[in-house]
Design a protein around this motif. Structure first.
Motif, short mmCIF file in Angstrom:
data_model
loop_
_atom_site.label_atom_id
_atom_site.label_comp_id
_atom_site.label_asym_id
_atom_site.label_seq_id
_atom_site.Cartn_x
_atom_site.Cartn_y
_atom_site.Cartn_z
N GLY A 122 0.83 -1.21 0.00
CA GLY A 122 0.00 0.00 0.00
C GLY A 122 0.86 1.25 0.00
O GLY A 122 1.77 1.39 -0.79
N LYS A 123 0.57 2.16 0.96
CA LYS A 123 1.25 3.46 1.00
C LYS A 123 2.21 3.54 2.19
O LYS A 123 1.91 3.07 3.27
CB LYS A 123 0.24 4.58 1.11
N ILE A 124 3.34 4.18 1.92
CA ILE A 124 4.36 4.41 2.95
C ILE A 124 4.67 5.89 2.97
O ILE A 124 4.80 6.52 1.92
CB ILE A 124 5.63 3.58 2.66
N GLU A 125 4.77 6.45 4.19
CA GLU A 125 5.12 7.87 4.34
C GLU A 125 6.55 7.98 4.87
O GLU A 125 6.91 7.36 5.87
CB GLU A 125 4.16 8.56 5.31
N LEU A 126 7.36 8.79 4.18
CA LEU A 126 8.73 9.06 4.61
C LEU A 126 8.72 10.25 5.57
O LEU A 126 7.74 11.00 5.63
CB LEU A 126 9.61 9.34 3.41
N ASP A 127 9.82 10.47 6.26
CA ASP A 127 9.85 11.58 7.23
C ASP A 127 9.88 12.94 6.55
O ASP A 127 9.71 13.97 7.19
CB ASP A 127 11.00 11.42 8.23
N THR A 128 10.05 12.97 5.23
CA THR A 128 9.97 14.23 4.48
C THR A 128 8.52 14.62 4.19
O THR A 128 8.26 15.69 3.68
CB THR A 128 10.72 14.09 3.14
N GLY A 129 7.58 13.72 4.53
CA GLY A 129 6.18 13.94 4.23
C GLY A 129 5.76 13.31 2.91
O GLY A 129 4.57 13.26 2.59
N GLU A 130 6.71 12.85 2.14
CA GLU A 130 6.41 12.22 0.86
C GLU A 130 5.70 10.89 1.09
O GLU A 130 6.11 10.08 1.92
CB GLU A 130 7.70 11.97 0.08
N ILE A 131 4.62 10.68 0.34
CA ILE A 131 3.87 9.43 0.42
C ILE A 131 4.12 8.64 -0.86
O ILE A 131 3.96 9.17 -1.96
CB ILE A 131 2.36 9.70 0.63
N ILE A 132 4.53 7.41 -0.67
CA ILE A 132 4.84 6.53 -1.79
C ILE A 132 3.78 5.44 -1.86
O ILE A 132 3.56 4.73 -0.88
CB ILE A 132 6.22 5.87 -1.61
N LYS A 133 3.10 5.34 -3.01
CA LYS A 133 2.16 4.24 -3.23
C LYS A 133 2.94 3.14 -3.94
O LYS A 133 3.36 3.30 -5.08
CB LYS A 133 0.97 4.69 -4.06
N LEU A 134 3.15 2.07 -3.20
CA LEU A 134 3.96 0.98 -3.75
C LEU A 134 3.13 0.06 -4.64
O LEU A 134 2.01 -0.31 -4.28
CB LEU A 134 4.55 0.15 -2.62
N PRO A 135 3.68 -0.32 -5.78
CA PRO A 135 3.00 -1.32 -6.61
C PRO A 135 3.16 -2.69 -5.96
O PRO A 135 3.93 -2.84 -5.01
CB PRO A 135 3.78 -1.25 -7.93
N PRO A 136 2.44 -3.69 -6.43
CA PRO A 136 2.68 -5.05 -5.91
C PRO A 136 4.15 -5.41 -6.09
O PRO A 136 4.73 -5.17 -7.15
CB PRO A 136 1.78 -5.93 -6.77
N LEU A 137 4.75 -5.96 -5.05
CA LEU A 137 6.17 -6.30 -5.10
C LEU A 137 6.35 -7.81 -5.12
O LEU A 137 5.80 -8.51 -4.27
CB LEU A 137 6.90 -5.74 -3.87
N ARG A 138 7.10 -8.29 -6.08
CA ARG A 138 7.43 -9.73 -6.14
C ARG A 138 8.74 -9.91 -5.39
O ARG A 138 9.75 -9.33 -5.75
CB ARG A 138 7.55 -10.19 -7.58
N LEU A 139 8.70 -10.72 -4.34
CA LEU A 139 9.91 -11.01 -3.57
C LEU A 139 10.40 -12.41 -3.89
O LEU A 139 9.59 -13.32 -4.08
CB LEU A 139 9.65 -10.86 -2.07
N LYS A 140 11.71 -12.54 -3.96
CA LYS A 140 12.33 -13.80 -4.33
C LYS A 140 13.34 -14.20 -3.26
O LYS A 140 14.07 -13.36 -2.74
CB LYS A 140 13.03 -13.66 -5.68
N LYS A 141 13.37 -15.50 -2.95
CA LYS A 141 14.34 -16.01 -1.98
C LYS A 141 15.72 -16.06 -2.64
O LYS A 141 15.89 -16.60 -3.71
CB LYS A 141 13.95 -17.40 -1.51
N ILE A 142 16.68 -15.46 -1.96
CA ILE A 142 18.05 -15.36 -2.46
C ILE A 142 18.99 -16.05 -1.47
O ILE A 142 18.83 -15.92 -0.27
CB ILE A 142 18.47 -13.88 -2.60
N CYS A 143 19.98 -16.74 -2.00
CA CYS A 143 21.02 -17.36 -1.17
C CYS A 143 22.22 -16.42 -1.16
O CYS A 143 22.71 -16.00 -2.20
CB CYS A 143 21.41 -18.72 -1.73
N ILE A 144 22.67 -16.09 0.05
CA ILE A 144 23.82 -15.20 0.22
C ILE A 144 24.94 -16.02 0.85
O ILE A 144 24.72 -16.71 1.85
CB ILE A 144 23.46 -14.02 1.13
#
Length: 151
Positions: A122-144
């Protein structure tokens, strides 16, 4: 006989040095966001089949001397895996500080061990007041791979 002993000792040292590498597993977005950093931690980071425990979100401007606040504006997030949707409640009261957002996945009964899944934050607010509407995020398992450090 002495040559055989030296060969055996060097062989043992070489094989032990190779085993001093840790494999750790985490989830990262396939497409990085330029304002926020998202990482998913497994319940046991050394076990590839361990379930996702928590998603951690922070402002990318965080540094060693200055941290920036971040706030998730929605009180639920949605995860889609294997065609099923899971709604996970989020409460700022569960977070220990205002620098990171922690979304507890496993605690809310969602067991993710797949290599990939989609999260709707959904939406995230930064401390600058900027609101970011995030698109759907695909997360992938990574081996480090990390070298073990011994003191």
């Amino acid at each position: 006989m002495a040559k055989k002993m030296i060969v055996i000792i060097f062989s043992v040292l070489i094989f032990n040095a190779c085993s001093m590498i840790d494999k750790q597993y985490k989830y990262y977005p396939i497409i990085e966001n330029n304002k926020i950093h998202i990482v998913g931690y497994l319940n046991n980071q050394y076990d590839e089949n361990s379930p996702l425990s928590v998603l951690k979100i922070e402002d990318k401007k965080n540094g060693t001397h200055v941290n920036h606040k971040i706030k998730l504006l929605d009180n639920t997030i949605k995860i889609v895996k294997d065609g099923k949707e899971y709604i996970i409640p989020y409460s700022k009261l569960e977070d220990y500080d205002e620098i990171y957002i922690y979304i507890r996945i496993l605690k809310n009964g969602v067991n993710i061990t797949d290599d990939e899944f989609v999260v709707y934050l959904g939406k995230i607010e930064l401390d600058t007041g900027e609101i970011i509407k995030l698109p759907p995020l695909r997360l992938k398992k990574i081996c480090i791979y990390n070298k073990r450090k011994y003191s």
